[in-house]
Structures are given as structure tokens and as C-alpha cells.
Design a protein around this motif. Structure first.
Motif, short mmCIF file in Angstrom:
data_model
loop_
_atom_site.label_atom_id
_atom_site.label_comp_id
_atom_site.label_asym_id
_atom_site.label_seq_id
_atom_site.Cartn_x
_atom_site.Cartn_y
_atom_site.Cartn_z
N MET A 1 0.74 -1.21 -0.32
CA MET A 1 0.56 0.14 0.40
C MET A 1 1.21 1.41 -0.07
N THR A 2 -0.08 2.33 -0.56
CA THR A 2 1.06 3.47 -1.02
C THR A 2 0.98 4.54 0.53
N GLU A 3 1.73 5.34 0.86
CA GLU A 3 1.40 6.44 2.10
C GLU A 3 -0.27 6.76 1.97
N ARG A 4 -0.40 7.37 0.99
CA ARG A 4 -1.44 7.77 1.27
C ARG A 4 -2.84 6.73 0.64
N GLU A 5 -2.68 5.81 0.72
CA GLU A 5 -3.96 4.53 1.33
C GLU A 5 -3.24 4.16 2.28
N ILE A 6 -2.02 3.88 2.89
CA ILE A 6 -2.43 3.74 4.36
C ILE A 6 -2.94 5.02 4.99
N LEU A 7 -2.54 6.26 4.38
CA LEU A 7 -3.25 7.41 5.65
C LEU A 7 -5.18 7.18 5.46
N THR A 8 -5.58 6.94 4.28
CA THR A 8 -6.75 6.86 4.06
C THR A 8 -7.43 5.98 5.00
N ALA A 9 -7.14 5.07 4.70
CA ALA A 9 -6.88 4.13 5.61
C ALA A 9 -7.48 3.42 7.51
N GLY A 10 -6.12 4.85 7.69
CA GLY A 10 -6.42 4.70 9.24
C GLY A 10 -7.19 5.52 9.31
N LEU A 11 -7.35 6.88 8.81
CA LEU A 11 -8.04 7.64 9.44
C LEU A 11 -9.61 6.92 9.46
N SER A 12 -9.59 6.15 8.37
CA SER A 12 -11.56 5.24 8.11
C SER A 12 -11.57 4.96 9.26
N GLU A 13 -10.98 3.77 9.85
CA GLU A 13 -10.41 3.36 11.22
C GLU A 13 -11.11 4.64 12.44
N LEU A 14 -10.49 5.59 12.45
CA LEU A 14 -10.70 6.68 13.18
C LEU A 14 -11.95 7.51 12.84
N GLN A 15 -12.61 6.81 11.51
CA GLN A 15 -13.76 7.65 11.57
C GLN A 15 -13.86 8.67 10.62
N ILE A 16 -13.02 9.41 9.69
CA ILE A 16 -12.32 10.29 9.76
C ILE A 16 -12.43 10.53 8.55
N ASP A 17 -12.56 11.17 7.89
CA ASP A 17 -12.75 11.75 5.67
C ASP A 17 -12.51 12.77 5.85
N SER A 18 -11.39 13.21 5.19
CA SER A 18 -10.86 14.15 4.77
C SER A 18 -9.65 14.89 4.04
N PRO A 19 -10.22 14.21 3.05
CA PRO A 19 -9.25 14.27 1.77
C PRO A 19 -8.05 15.79 1.94
N GLN A 20 -8.37 16.51 1.74
CA GLN A 20 -7.80 17.97 2.05
C GLN A 20 -6.35 17.85 3.18
N ALA A 21 -6.84 17.49 4.11
CA ALA A 21 -6.24 17.20 5.51
C ALA A 21 -4.51 15.99 4.98
N VAL A 22 -5.72 14.95 3.93
CA VAL A 22 -4.45 14.09 3.64
C VAL A 22 -3.33 14.38 2.44
N ASP A 23 -4.11 15.45 1.73
CA ASP A 23 -2.99 15.68 0.79
C ASP A 23 -1.64 16.90 1.22
N LYS A 24 -2.36 17.21 2.73
CA LYS A 24 -1.30 18.75 3.17
C LYS A 24 -0.24 17.34 4.86
N LEU A 25 -1.02 16.82 4.56
CA LEU A 25 0.70 15.67 6.08
C LEU A 25 0.84 15.88 4.73
N LEU A 26 0.54 14.67 3.21
CA LEU A 26 1.85 13.83 3.11
C LEU A 26 2.81 15.24 2.51
N GLU A 27 2.48 16.17 1.79
CA GLU A 27 3.62 17.02 1.60
C GLU A 27 4.11 17.50 3.22
N PHE A 28 3.68 17.84 4.30
CA PHE A 28 4.07 17.78 5.83
C PHE A 28 5.06 16.83 5.72
N SER A 29 4.98 15.29 5.50
CA SER A 29 5.71 15.04 5.31
C SER A 29 6.96 14.62 4.20
N ALA A 30 6.85 14.94 3.12
CA ALA A 30 7.96 15.04 3.08
C ALA A 30 8.90 15.71 2.73
#
Length: 230
Positions: free
Chosen positions: A1-30
Motif C-alpha cells: 500500500m502507498t502512503e496515501r492508501e495507508i493514511l486514508t485507511a487509517g483515518l477511515s478506521e478513526l471515522q475521519i474523512d478529510s481528503p484535503q488533510a491527507v494531501d497536506k499531511l503527505l506534503e508535510f511528510s515530504a
């Protein structure tokens, strides 16, 4: 799984749906990993582990932050948990750290990523003031709990919470801190053990409810806090 897939799946486990936050977190990681080549920001250098050990671990606190107005991250380091929580909630986060170069970098990241509900401040926790102004104080692996409580609980409003993120098996540390928690106006609410989403990593949240005002004698100077902890 890619970083995006893992992050999205993990947030989904926590019942969080925020594509914009995913984009910004991945940029922050880079940006974090790039800056880490010249500045000691994190021991985690695998992008997948940044997602799990940093972002998804911090995201567990979202349920406690949601609905609060003002929060402070004590000893934020490279921005954890403050940056992920600011991106995942509407809470106003103040990130506090004693190392100026980290704060300068975080301020640049907050501006670059357009995080309007976060700001980074260079100061020592015991000298910063702003007593009992925050609904929530959070901290991640900064010091032993009895010391961390004296640095953090004075910031919390009556009725608010202080949450310390700790490694699994922190029972001895919690027991050691009970006197400090009581003396500083807190009450141990819960020690919650959880598994970081998308991993088998076990962690703890020590949740302290502020039930009395912190006596004005606290926090003391750090030299005294560290040599004579409560």
C-alpha cells in the motif's frame, strides 16, 4: 500500500474523512523528511512510518480535540501531535517548543500548507505564562509524566483536559505521577491503551481532567522541576 492508501485507511478506521488533510499531511511528510537531512527533527525516516508512527498515532487524539476551541501542544518538536490535529480538526492549536530553529521551520510549514488554526511559538513551557487559557493541553513523549504534568496542567482551564501520549506499559510512570496530578489540580480520568491504526503498535493516552485551579506556585523553574519532581 502507498502512503496515501495507508493514511486514508487509517483515518477511515478513526471515522475521519478529510481528503484535503491527507494531501497536506503527505506534503508535510515530504518537507519533514527533506528538512531532516540537515536538522534533527525525527528518528523516523521511512515515509510509511511517518504516516503510521506520527500521523495516525496523533490522529487518535482527534476525538478528544474535536469540539474544543483552544489547545496547546507542549514540547511540539517536529509538530506532533499539533500539526496533524490542527489539520484534522477546527481547533486553534498553539505549538510550543524551546528550540527556536524547530519553531522557525514549523512556522514556515504552517504558512506554506495554509493551516490557519495553528501557530508556533518559541518559549519554555514553565516560562510562557497564559495560565488556564486552554481547553486542552497535549504532549507526546517529552518527559516523565510527573514532570510533564507540572509543565502542562497550569495551561488548562478548569474543566479542561491534559492528555499525555505515552508508550505502552506506562503504569509505573502513571502511579509515580498521581501526587503531582492531584497537587496541580488534576484528576486522573483514564489511561487508555490503543493500537495505532494500520499497525500493531500499542500506545497509551493518559487523560487528566482539570478539577481545581493550579496553585500559583506552579510551574516552578525547570531546574527545580527536574531535580525535585512532585
Amino acid at each position: 500500500m502507498t502512503e496515501r492508501e495507508i493514511l486514508t485507511a487509517g483515518l477511515s478506521e478513526l471515522q475521519i474523512d478529510s481528503p484535503q488533510a491527507v494531501d497536506k499531511l503527505l506534503e508535510f511528510s515530504a518537507q519533514l523528511l527533506e528538512k531532516n537531512k540537515v536538522m534533527n527533527l525525527t528518528a523516523v525516516t521511512d515515509p510509511l512510518e511517518v504516516v503510521t508512527r506520527h500521523f495516525l498515532d496523533c490522529a487518535v487524539l482527534s476525538e478528544y480535540a474535536a469540539g474544543q476551541q483552544q489547545a496547546i501542544d507542549i514540547g511540539c518538536g517536529a509538530g506532533f501531535p499539533g500539526i496533524p490535529l490542527a489539520l484534522l480538526t477546527d481547533v486553534e492549536f498553539l505549538l510550543l517548543d524551546s528550540l527556536k530553529k524547530r519553531i522557525l521551520w514549523l512556522s514556515e510549514m504552517i504558512e506554506a500548507l495554509a493551516i490557519p488554526n495553528a501557530r508556533a511559538v518559541h518559549a519554555r513551557a514553565e516560562e510562557y505564562g497564559h495560565r488556564e487559557e486552554f481547553d486542552l493541553a497535549v504532549s507526546r513523549a517529552v518527559a516523565r509524566l510527573n514532570i510533564l504534568t507540572e509543565l502542562s496542567l497550569p495551561f488548562v482551564k478548569l474543566g479542561g483536559r491534559f492528555i499525555a501520549m505515552k508508550a505502552d506499559g506506562c503504569e509505573t510512570e502513571v502511579e509515580e505521577a498521581k501526587q503531582a496530578i492531584t497537587s496541580l489540580g488534576g484528576e486522573l480520568e483514564e489511561v487508555r491503551t490503543y493500537t495505532v491504526p494500520q499497525t500493531e503498535l500499542r500506545r497509551c493516552l493518559v487523560i487528566v481532567h482539570k478539577v481545581h485551579q493550579t496553585p500559583k506556585d506552579y510551574p516552578r523553574r525547570f531546574a527545580k522541576i527536574s531535580t525535585r519532581p512532585l
